[in-house]
Design a protein around this motif. Structure first.
Motif, mmCIF file in Angstrom:
data_model
loop_
_atom_site.group_PDB
_atom_site.id
_atom_site.type_symbol
_atom_site.label_atom_id
_atom_site.label_comp_id
_atom_site.label_asym_id
_atom_site.label_seq_id
_atom_site.Cartn_x
_atom_site.Cartn_y
_atom_site.Cartn_z
ATOM 1 N N PHE A 130 -3.605 -44.580 20.024
ATOM 2 C CA PHE A 130 -3.178 -44.018 18.841
ATOM 3 C C PHE A 130 -4.192 -44.391 17.545
ATOM 4 O O PHE A 130 -4.662 -43.451 17.284
ATOM 5 C CB PHE A 130 -1.657 -44.719 18.278
ATOM 6 C CG PHE A 130 -0.689 -44.160 18.965
ATOM 7 C CD1 PHE A 130 -0.676 -43.600 20.260
ATOM 8 C CD2 PHE A 130 0.812 -44.452 18.625
ATOM 9 C CE1 PHE A 130 0.420 -42.956 20.909
ATOM 10 C CE2 PHE A 130 1.813 -43.949 19.145
ATOM 11 C CZ PHE A 130 1.938 -43.266 20.479
ATOM 12 N N ILE A 160 -9.584 -47.000 18.715
ATOM 13 C CA ILE A 160 -10.062 -48.203 18.720
ATOM 14 C C ILE A 160 -8.732 -49.070 18.900
ATOM 15 O O ILE A 160 -7.558 -48.692 18.785
ATOM 16 C CB ILE A 160 -10.538 -48.785 17.312
ATOM 17 C CG1 ILE A 160 -11.331 -49.827 17.344
ATOM 18 C CG2 ILE A 160 -9.784 -48.508 16.325
ATOM 19 C CD1 ILE A 160 -12.457 -50.243 16.372
ATOM 20 N N THR A 162 -7.451 -50.283 21.481
ATOM 21 C CA THR A 162 -6.792 -49.807 22.782
ATOM 22 C C THR A 162 -6.558 -50.961 23.670
ATOM 23 O O THR A 162 -7.571 -51.226 24.238
ATOM 24 C CB THR A 162 -7.542 -48.413 23.285
ATOM 25 O OG1 THR A 162 -8.047 -47.756 22.326
ATOM 26 C CG2 THR A 162 -6.268 -47.743 23.940
ATOM 27 N N LEU A 213 -9.040 -55.924 24.187
ATOM 28 C CA LEU A 213 -8.896 -54.709 23.163
ATOM 29 C C LEU A 213 -10.355 -53.935 23.322
ATOM 30 O O LEU A 213 -11.122 -54.469 23.858
ATOM 31 C CB LEU A 213 -8.803 -55.269 21.855
ATOM 32 C CG LEU A 213 -7.510 -56.155 21.360
ATOM 33 C CD1 LEU A 213 -7.674 -56.401 19.929
ATOM 34 C CD2 LEU A 213 -6.282 -55.073 21.616
ATOM 35 N N ALA A 378 -2.194 -61.819 15.827
ATOM 36 C CA ALA A 378 -2.287 -60.574 16.007
ATOM 37 C C ALA A 378 -0.837 -59.828 15.986
ATOM 38 O O ALA A 378 -0.594 -58.643 15.585
ATOM 39 C CB ALA A 378 -2.819 -59.837 16.891
ATOM 40 N N ILE A 381 0.222 -57.858 13.066
ATOM 41 C CA ILE A 381 -0.629 -56.557 13.087
ATOM 42 C C ILE A 381 -0.295 -55.457 13.961
ATOM 43 O O ILE A 381 0.184 -54.530 13.443
ATOM 44 C CB ILE A 381 -2.144 -56.765 13.141
ATOM 45 C CG1 ILE A 381 -2.550 -58.053 12.198
ATOM 46 C CG2 ILE A 381 -3.102 -55.765 13.169
ATOM 47 C CD1 ILE A 381 -4.100 -58.590 12.585
ATOM 48 N N TYR A 382 -0.200 -55.579 15.135
ATOM 49 C CA TYR A 382 0.133 -54.479 16.052
ATOM 50 C C TYR A 382 1.489 -53.934 16.181
ATOM 51 O O TYR A 382 2.431 -54.873 15.634
ATOM 52 C CB TYR A 382 -0.214 -54.820 17.592
ATOM 53 C CG TYR A 382 0.111 -56.125 18.303
ATOM 54 C CD1 TYR A 382 1.570 -56.238 18.463
ATOM 55 C CD2 TYR A 382 -0.503 -57.226 18.456
ATOM 56 C CE1 TYR A 382 2.213 -57.412 19.143
ATOM 57 C CE2 TYR A 382 0.160 -58.392 19.087
ATOM 58 C CZ TYR A 382 1.476 -58.315 19.397
ATOM 59 O OH TYR A 382 1.814 -59.528 19.944
ATOM 60 N N ASN A 391 6.975 -52.343 3.491
ATOM 61 C CA ASN A 391 7.323 -51.132 2.985
ATOM 62 C C ASN A 391 8.395 -50.355 3.395
ATOM 63 O O ASN A 391 9.129 -49.615 2.657
ATOM 64 C CB ASN A 391 6.023 -50.119 3.106
ATOM 65 C CG ASN A 391 4.878 -50.820 2.294
ATOM 66 O OD1 ASN A 391 5.093 -51.507 1.337
ATOM 67 N ND2 ASN A 391 3.677 -50.198 2.298
HETATM 68 C C1 LIG Z 1 -3.908 -57.431 19.530
HETATM 69 C C2 LIG Z 1 -3.866 -55.733 19.019
HETATM 70 C C3 LIG Z 1 -3.438 -54.880 20.077
HETATM 71 C C4 LIG Z 1 -3.419 -53.626 19.655
HETATM 72 N N1 LIG Z 1 -3.123 -52.550 20.431
HETATM 73 C C5 LIG Z 1 -3.247 -51.349 19.997
HETATM 74 C C6 LIG Z 1 -2.863 -50.353 21.279
HETATM 75 O O1 LIG Z 1 -2.861 -50.612 22.222
HETATM 76 N N2 LIG Z 1 -3.144 -48.960 20.819
HETATM 77 C C7 LIG Z 1 -3.286 -48.556 19.585
HETATM 78 O O2 LIG Z 1 -3.462 -47.481 19.371
HETATM 79 N N3 LIG Z 1 -3.491 -49.669 18.663
HETATM 80 C C8 LIG Z 1 -3.352 -50.803 18.746
HETATM 81 N N4 LIG Z 1 -3.652 -51.869 17.851
HETATM 82 C C9 LIG Z 1 -4.073 -51.545 16.439
HETATM 83 C C10 LIG Z 1 -2.981 -51.549 15.455
HETATM 84 O O3 LIG Z 1 -1.805 -50.710 15.501
HETATM 85 C C11 LIG Z 1 -3.408 -51.431 14.081
HETATM 86 O O4 LIG Z 1 -4.495 -52.566 13.887
HETATM 87 C C12 LIG Z 1 -2.499 -51.650 12.996
HETATM 88 O O5 LIG Z 1 -1.693 -50.375 12.838
HETATM 89 C C13 LIG Z 1 -3.175 -51.831 11.615
HETATM 90 O O6 LIG Z 1 -4.369 -50.802 11.414
HETATM 91 P P1 LIG Z 1 -5.768 -51.448 11.100
HETATM 92 O O7 LIG Z 1 -6.089 -52.183 11.980
HETATM 93 O O8 LIG Z 1 -6.188 -49.829 10.790
HETATM 94 O O9 LIG Z 1 -5.554 -51.766 9.389
HETATM 95 P P2 LIG Z 1 -5.262 -51.072 8.120
HETATM 96 O O10 LIG Z 1 -4.283 -50.199 8.275
HETATM 97 O O11 LIG Z 1 -6.738 -50.956 7.786
HETATM 98 O O12 LIG Z 1 -4.851 -52.367 7.406
HETATM 99 C C14 LIG Z 1 -5.443 -53.241 6.622
HETATM 100 C C15 LIG Z 1 -4.746 -54.155 5.872
HETATM 101 O O13 LIG Z 1 -4.214 -53.284 4.720
HETATM 102 C C16 LIG Z 1 -2.824 -53.541 4.742
HETATM 103 N N5 LIG Z 1 -2.178 -52.178 4.238
HETATM 104 C C17 LIG Z 1 -2.833 -51.129 4.942
HETATM 105 N N6 LIG Z 1 -1.821 -49.903 4.207
HETATM 106 C C18 LIG Z 1 -0.937 -50.729 3.513
HETATM 107 C C19 LIG Z 1 0.149 -50.164 2.737
HETATM 108 N N7 LIG Z 1 0.370 -49.005 2.459
HETATM 109 N N8 LIG Z 1 0.848 -51.045 1.905
HETATM 110 C C20 LIG Z 1 0.248 -52.346 1.961
HETATM 111 N N9 LIG Z 1 -0.349 -52.990 2.824
HETATM 112 C C21 LIG Z 1 -1.214 -52.074 3.414
HETATM 113 C C22 LIG Z 1 -2.376 -54.105 6.325
HETATM 114 O O14 LIG Z 1 -0.987 -54.572 6.195
HETATM 115 C C23 LIG Z 1 -3.559 -54.825 6.502
HETATM 116 O O15 LIG Z 1 -3.171 -56.214 6.264
HETATM 117 C C24 LIG Z 1 -3.930 -53.227 18.221
HETATM 118 C C25 LIG Z 1 -4.033 -54.204 17.352
HETATM 119 C C26 LIG Z 1 -4.025 -55.582 17.704
HETATM 120 C C27 LIG Z 1 -4.405 -56.578 16.466
#
Ligand SMILES: Cc1cc2nc3c(=O)[nH]c(=O)nc-3n(C[C@H](O)[C@H](O)[C@H](O)COP(=O)(O)OP(=O)(O)OC[C@H]3O[C@@H](n4cnc5c(N)ncnc54)[C@H](O)[C@@H]3O)c2cc1C
Length: 400
Positions: A130, A160, A162, A213, A378, A381-382, A391
């Motif tokens: 995703f 990324i 993933t 990851l 994490a 986060i995930y 929100n």
């Molecule tokens: C261990 C781990 C496993 C994962 N596994 C998968 C997987 O298998 N497949 C997959 O697709 N993804 C996976 N992810 C990704 C995960 O879904 C994303 O990291 C997550 O959705 C946050 O997106 P981002 O990293 O781009 O951070 P960003 O969206 O850039 O966020 C950065 C910061 O800004 C804050 N922020 C962003 N928007 C807002 C808002 N509107 N209001 C307030 N604060 C906000 C966030 O809370 C965060 O603190 C994984 C992540 C981790 C850490």
């Protein structure tokens, strides 16, 4: 106050406990118990799925017609609790808890027949494609494109974070099939084999010593059009269904309860000034608070599972469980590290083969505690970050 099960459920628990004892191979249980990081060994995960499947219990949460057990939410809860308490390997969450429900809810008969048995029988590992660079919380902005050419989609882009992509046989991906409509309306849900020409997986080294990851690069990847789930442009709806499902299960209360038990082992085993840490009043107070918080979370999970009438919509409740569950996962693992003190600073291989023999200076509750505590950062986060969950709560529960 004590939460007691009614006698029928208590009998069910005893039956499940006996069943797991009978079928979980001791070597597998031992590897899981000593495992130093969260991610189970893929071979054990699939082997365990196959064993459960032989007994019709690999996907008990699915509808009976697709191989589920028809258990009540409470029975499912007990089953999961017993699995974690027994140190059974993890499920392949991507297949069993994410993709499976999407396929039986929205997939064509062809997709159901082709993929559900594969998942249930532990033949395959699945990755969730995703997130993209710049499209994590703001998932609807994703750019990976899939263009229909004849009877194939041609996919280009990058994913990324993933999880497990390096060991996955298949992945389920969100792709943009229409750039002319509102971002959410142009997204579709596509199943891709990970060894298709044009798919490149690069592992990302993590602070805890693992590289679970991954980045996934998709370069002119040709995918049969019948591997698109449901309708083109409906991927966002299916992904929301999946994420809500993920959040309800992501309180990981069973996991935290088992880790609390591990923390107690550490407190009994470690000594300061000749006395076990478990005798220290400050440490006892910390345990008491954590135990109360976990009990409160457990009751909240049970209320949602029982579909008890809630004051807030179920999606808001799922967000509360996700937030609180992930915070408590972090608290319990940090407690373990605090109790270990300097011992927690020693580095242990993520998957030593064979596992080290326990010795008095390094009891076998030491390896892995810091590694797990680091990856547990994490958890907030995930599956949707804590801020994003807040929100959702503000909107759904308080109308803000
Ligand atoms: C261990 C781990 C496993 C994962 N596994 C998968 C997987 O298998 N497949 C997959 O697709 N993804 C996976 N992810 C990704 C995960 O879904 C994303 O990291 C997550 O959705 C946050 O997106 P981002 O990293 O781009 O951070 P960003 O969206 O850039 O966020 C950065 C910061 O800004 C804050 N922020 C962003 N928007 C807002 C808002 N509107 N209001 C307030 N604060 C906000 C966030 O809370 C965060 O603190 C994984 C992540 C981790 C850490």
């Amino acid at each position: 106050m004590e939460l007691r099960l009614d006698p029928e459920l208590e009998n069910f628990r005893q039956e499940i406990r006996g069943f797991i004892n009978d079928v979980l191979p001791p070597d597998m249980r031992e590897r899981q118990r000593r495992k130093v990081a969260n991610n189970a060994d893929v071979t054990d995960q699939l082997r365990w799925m196959r064993i459960l499947n032989e007994h019709g219990r690999a996907v008990p949460h699915w509808p009976v017609e697709f191989g589920g057990c028809g258990w009540t939410p409470m029975q499912l809860f007990i089953f999961n609790e017993e699995l974690y308490a027994a140190d059974a390997p993890e499920f392949d969450w991507g297949g069993t808890h994410m993709l499976g429900p999407v396929i039986y809810s929205y997939g064509s008969p062809y997709l159901r027949e082709r993929f559900l048995p594969m998942i249930r029988e532990g033949q395959t590992m699945w990755a969730q494609g995703f997130s993209e660079p710049g499209s994590g919380s703001d998932l609807a902005s994703l750019r990976t494109s899939a263009e229909l050419v004849g009877d194939k989609y041609v996919v280009n882009g990058q994913k990324i974070w993933t999880s497990g992509a390096a060991h996955a046989d298949w992945g389920f991906f969100l792709v943009r099939t229409d750039k002319t409509v509102k971002p959410q309306r142009g997204i579709s849900f596509l199943i891709i084999r990970m060894d298709t020409p044009g798919v490149t997986v690069r592992q990302i080294p993590q602070i805890n010593g693992e590289a679970h990851l991954c980045e996934v690069f998709l370069d002119n990847v040709e995918v049969p059009a019948d591997q698109l789930i449901g309708e083109p442009g409906m991927g966002w709806t299916y992904a929301k269904f999946l994420l809500e499902h993920e959040r309800t299960t992501s309180s990981f209360i069973y996991w935290s309860k088992r880790e609390l038990a591990r923390a107690k082992d550490i407190a009994r085993g470690e000594r300061r000034n000749g006395r076990p840490l478990s005798a220290d009043p400050a440490i006892r107070a910390r345990f008491a608070r954590l135990e109360a918080d976990l009990l409160a979370l457990e009751w909240s999970v049970l209320r949602v599972l029982a579909h008890e009438e809630l004051e807030t919509p179920e999606a808001a409740a799922a967000s509360v469980l996700k937030i609180r569950g992930s915070e408590l996962q972090q608290e319990v693992t940090m407690l373990q590290v605090d109790l270990l003190g300097l011992k927690g600073a020693r580095y242990f291989d993520v998957a030593p083969t064979p596992p080290p023999a326990p010795d008095e200076a390094w009891p076998d509750y030491v390896p892995g505690r810091t590694t797990v505590a680091l990856i547990t950062r994490a958890a907030t986060i995930y599956g949707g970050t804590k801020q994003v969950q807040k929100n959702i709560l503000a909107r759904l529960a308080f109308g803000l």
